[in-house]
Design a protein around this motif. Structure first.
Motif, short mmCIF file in Angstrom:
data_model
loop_
_atom_site.label_atom_id
_atom_site.label_comp_id
_atom_site.label_asym_id
_atom_site.label_seq_id
_atom_site.Cartn_x
_atom_site.Cartn_y
_atom_site.Cartn_z
N THR A 114 0.82 -1.21 0.00
CA THR A 114 0.00 0.00 0.00
C THR A 114 0.86 1.26 0.00
OG1 THR A 114 -1.72 -1.20 1.21
CG2 THR A 114 -1.85 1.20 1.20
N LEU A 115 1.95 1.24 0.78
CA LEU A 115 2.82 2.42 0.85
C LEU A 115 3.58 2.64 -0.45
CD1 LEU A 115 4.29 2.11 4.49
CD2 LEU A 115 2.43 3.57 3.70
N ARG A 116 3.98 1.56 -1.10
CA ARG A 116 4.74 1.71 -2.35
C ARG A 116 3.90 2.33 -3.46
NH1 ARG A 116 7.11 -4.29 -1.44
NH2 ARG A 116 8.95 -3.74 -0.17
N GLU A 117 2.60 2.13 -3.39
CA GLU A 117 1.75 2.74 -4.41
C GLU A 117 1.70 4.25 -4.28
OE1 GLU A 117 -2.05 0.93 -4.04
OE2 GLU A 117 -1.55 -0.76 -5.36
N THR A 118 1.89 4.77 -3.06
CA THR A 118 1.85 6.22 -2.85
C THR A 118 3.25 6.83 -2.77
OG1 THR A 118 1.69 5.85 -0.46
CG2 THR A 118 -0.37 6.09 -1.68
N GLU A 119 4.21 6.10 -2.18
CA GLU A 119 5.56 6.63 -1.99
C GLU A 119 6.52 6.26 -3.10
OE1 GLU A 119 6.30 8.67 0.47
OE2 GLU A 119 4.29 8.52 1.34
N GLY A 120 6.14 5.33 -3.94
CA GLY A 120 7.04 4.88 -5.00
C GLY A 120 7.58 3.50 -4.70
N GLN A 121 7.92 2.75 -5.77
CA GLN A 121 8.38 1.38 -5.62
C GLN A 121 9.73 1.29 -4.93
OE1 GLN A 121 6.62 -1.34 -6.25
NE2 GLN A 121 4.88 -0.06 -6.87
N ASP A 122 10.54 2.36 -5.00
CA ASP A 122 11.88 2.34 -4.39
C ASP A 122 11.88 2.86 -2.96
OD1 ASP A 122 12.82 1.40 -6.80
OD2 ASP A 122 13.29 3.42 -7.56
N ALA A 123 10.72 3.19 -2.43
CA ALA A 123 10.68 3.76 -1.08
C ALA A 123 11.09 2.72 -0.03
CB ALA A 123 9.28 4.30 -0.77
N PHE A 124 10.60 1.50 -0.17
CA PHE A 124 10.90 0.44 0.78
C PHE A 124 11.31 -0.80 -0.01
CE2 PHE A 124 7.44 3.08 2.47
CZ PHE A 124 8.08 3.63 3.57
N PRO A 125 12.58 -0.89 -0.39
CA PRO A 125 13.00 -1.93 -1.34
C PRO A 125 13.14 -3.33 -0.75
CG PRO A 125 14.88 -0.61 -0.66
CD PRO A 125 13.68 0.02 -0.03
N ARG A 126 13.33 -3.46 0.55
CA ARG A 126 13.60 -4.78 1.13
C ARG A 126 12.32 -5.57 1.37
NH1 ARG A 126 17.41 -4.04 6.21
NH2 ARG A 126 16.06 -2.23 6.59
N ARG A 127 12.52 -6.89 1.60
CA ARG A 127 11.39 -7.76 1.89
C ARG A 127 10.95 -7.59 3.34
NH1 ARG A 127 10.15 -11.90 -1.27
NH2 ARG A 127 9.60 -13.17 0.56
N ALA A 128 9.74 -8.07 3.62
CA ALA A 128 9.19 -7.90 4.96
C ALA A 128 10.03 -8.64 6.01
CB ALA A 128 7.75 -8.42 4.99
N GLU A 129 10.53 -9.85 5.67
CA GLU A 129 11.32 -10.61 6.63
C GLU A 129 12.59 -9.86 7.04
OE1 GLU A 129 10.06 -11.73 3.92
OE2 GLU A 129 8.74 -13.43 4.41
N ALA A 130 13.18 -9.14 6.09
CA ALA A 130 14.40 -8.39 6.40
C ALA A 130 14.11 -7.26 7.37
CB ALA A 130 15.03 -7.85 5.11
N TYR A 131 12.99 -6.57 7.16
CA TYR A 131 12.61 -5.50 8.08
C TYR A 131 12.34 -6.06 9.48
CZ TYR A 131 12.15 -2.07 4.31
OH TYR A 131 12.39 -1.21 3.28
N LEU A 132 11.66 -7.19 9.56
CA LEU A 132 11.35 -7.77 10.86
C LEU A 132 12.62 -8.20 11.60
CD1 LEU A 132 8.21 -9.95 10.01
CD2 LEU A 132 8.27 -7.72 11.13
N ASP A 133 13.56 -8.80 10.86
CA ASP A 133 14.82 -9.19 11.50
C ASP A 133 15.58 -7.97 12.02
OD1 ASP A 133 14.32 -11.85 11.03
OD2 ASP A 133 15.42 -11.90 9.12
N GLU A 134 15.55 -6.88 11.27
CA GLU A 134 16.24 -5.67 11.72
C GLU A 134 15.56 -5.09 12.96
OE1 GLU A 134 17.34 -1.14 10.15
OE2 GLU A 134 16.19 -2.54 8.89
N TRP A 135 14.24 -5.04 12.97
CA TRP A 135 13.53 -4.46 14.11
C TRP A 135 13.68 -5.31 15.37
CZ3 TRP A 135 8.34 -3.51 11.02
CH2 TRP A 135 8.59 -2.58 10.01
#
Length: 480
Positions: free
Chosen positions: A60-81
């Motif tokens: 949903t966010l990439r549709e408004t912010e652009g495809q390059d706004a959040f390039p990583r996969r969800a699992e990578a974000y979760l591991d970082e957090w």
């Protein structure tokens, strides 16, 4: 704590809440965890479900912010957090599951609460908070007043005010709150209720930290059991006797009262029917906030139960090692006896027919005591001086455990396993809660029975007074 320069500098460098506020993608993190964990009061979530929810959120966010706004996969974000450097999520394996789960850390909820205060509210109530301050001050002063005369005068004033209100109501003059006062009080209730959920998460974190410390001590402990238990219970008492622990225990005891729960449900239902409250478009979860409190409190109690289970396993292991040492000593004595059998000492050595000598000391024999002959009278006297008929002694509920065991065995003759819910559907409860507790006791004594806390079952029955009762319990599975 004084907010001086050095303290603020340390917090900015090390505190996870501050790191969250200054993170590059802090709007993404705060918005997502608020939607997934805070708003629905979700205490934990599996990795697959959480990653799927994050992927939908990122799409949903990439549709408004652009495809390059959040390039990583969800699992990578979760591991970082969930990494030790960030510390915004807790990554763990729950008991009985091989899937990674995530839970929100308490300081993230504090950061989100601060962000919520930044959003401009359409209505800022001040009267209810001022009245709350007055009420708390009155409670503190009256609760610490040692002079009986002063307390009596204060109670007399309250009585006079109540009598005056009763007189006005009887005359038809009733003081009513206007819409502004209702909105003021409702917003304060909403804020306080949500803050309580955050307090539960912090209390659970404190107990979980104690559990981790205890596990580390057990793994490295080389001293006696008594010293370890003394250290553990000392630290647990510090938490229980602290201001936070006392307040939590008092809150939990009050919340667990069935009378208070029914009263709270009735009051919330009436409040949500008010027109002024409907104009605020309130969150309907507040209508059942006490059930969220119960769920969060139950999670905290489970953390405490894990502490007790860890200590029990430690004591069982120590008892096994001690028993093993005793058996080694006994075997050593027996082997030495076999060795000297064919090489007996001189004439001072005696033999006995028994495998071990029996010793009876004279002072161990008990003195003769006359047997007590109980006398059952028609009237049983109580300690407070009142009397009750002895027939009440015969009115106790008796649950036949052998009968219930037979019911379970009959159900298992046609299938390998059966749940308690299926048994109760075929054989409804005849003796209410006592019979249900007996079923659960049988399951606890049965090594093949399983308790599935991920599923809940509910059963209802009608008591002798014709009142419908109900109980909710985790799934119980009996195996052949």
């Amino acid at each position: 704590m004084a907010l001086d320069y050095s303290t603020l500098k340390t917090l900015r460098k090390n505190h996870p809440a501050w790191k969250l506020l200054v993170a590059d993608h802090s709007p993404l993190i705060a918005g997502f965890v608020h939607k997934i964990f805070i708003a629905p009061n979700r205490r934990r979530m599996g990795q697959a479900d959480l990653a799927s929810a994050l992927e939908d959120y990122l799409f949903t966010l990439r549709e408004t912010e652009g495809q390059d706004a959040f390039p990583r996969r969800a699992e990578a974000y979760l591991d970082e957090w969930a990494s030790q450097e960030k510390g915004w999520l807790r990554k763990f394996y729950p008991q009985g599951s091989d899937e990674v789960h995530y839970d929100l850390m308490p300081w993230v909820e504090k950061a989100l609460a601060w962000l919520e205060n930044l959003v401009q509210s359409p209505f800022i109530g001040t009267e209810s908070r001022l009245m709350t301050i007055f009420d708390l001050l009155h409670q503190m002063v009256q609760g610490t007043e040692l002079d009986a005369r002063s307390r009596i005068q204060s109670l007399e004033r309250q009585k006079a005010e109540i009598d005056a209100q009763l007189a006005r109501v009887r005359e038809g003059h009733m003081d009513m709150l206007d819409d502004t006062a209702l909105k003021d009080r409702f917003l304060l209730i909403n804020k306080t209720a949500r803050e309580l959920l955050g307090d539960f998460r912090e209390v659970e974190y404190n107990f979980r930290r104690l559990d981790q410390k205890t596990r580390e001590q057990i793994a490295l402990w080389e001293g006696s059991k008594g010293t370890l238990l003394e250290n553990f219970f000392g630290e647990r008492d510090v938490i229980a006797e602290s201001d936070q622990g006392k307040s939590f225990n008092a809150f939990w005891d009050l919340l667990m009262s069935p009378t208070r729960q029914d009263e709270l449900s009735t009051l919330l239902h009436k409040v949500f029917e008010l027109g002024a409250v409907k104009e605020l478009s309130p969150d309907m979860r507040l209508k059942r906030i006490h059930y969220d409190w119960l769920e969060a409190g139950e999670q905290t109690q489970r953390t405490v139960a894990k502490l007790s289970g860890q200590l029990r396993r430690y004591l069982d292991d120590q008892a096994f090692l001690e028993n093993r040492r005793i058996m080694q000593v006994i075997q050593s004595i027996e082997s030495q006896g076999v060795q000297i059998k064919n090489n007996l000492p001189g004439n001072d050595f005696m033999t006995i027919d028994e495998s071990s000598p029996g010793v009876w000391l004279p002072m161990e024999r008990p003195l003769y005591t006359f047997p007590v002959k109980p006398v059952i009278e028609e009237i049983v006297s109580l300690g407070d001086g009142s009397d009750i008929p002895s027939d009440i002694l015969h009115a106790a509920v008796f649950v036949d455990r052998l009968k219930l065991k037979g019911i379970i065995r009959n159900c298992l003759q046609t299938q390998d396993q059966v749940t308690l819910e299926q048994i109760l559907e075929a054989h409804p409860l005849e003796q209410g809660l006592a019979e249900l507790v007996t079923y659960l006791s049988l399951a606890g004594d049965d090594e093949k029975a399983l308790f599935d806390e991920s599923r809940n079952h509910r059963v209802s029955w009608t008591d002798k007074r014709g009142v419908t009762r109900g109980a909710q319990f985790c799934a119980v599975i009996f195996n052949r």
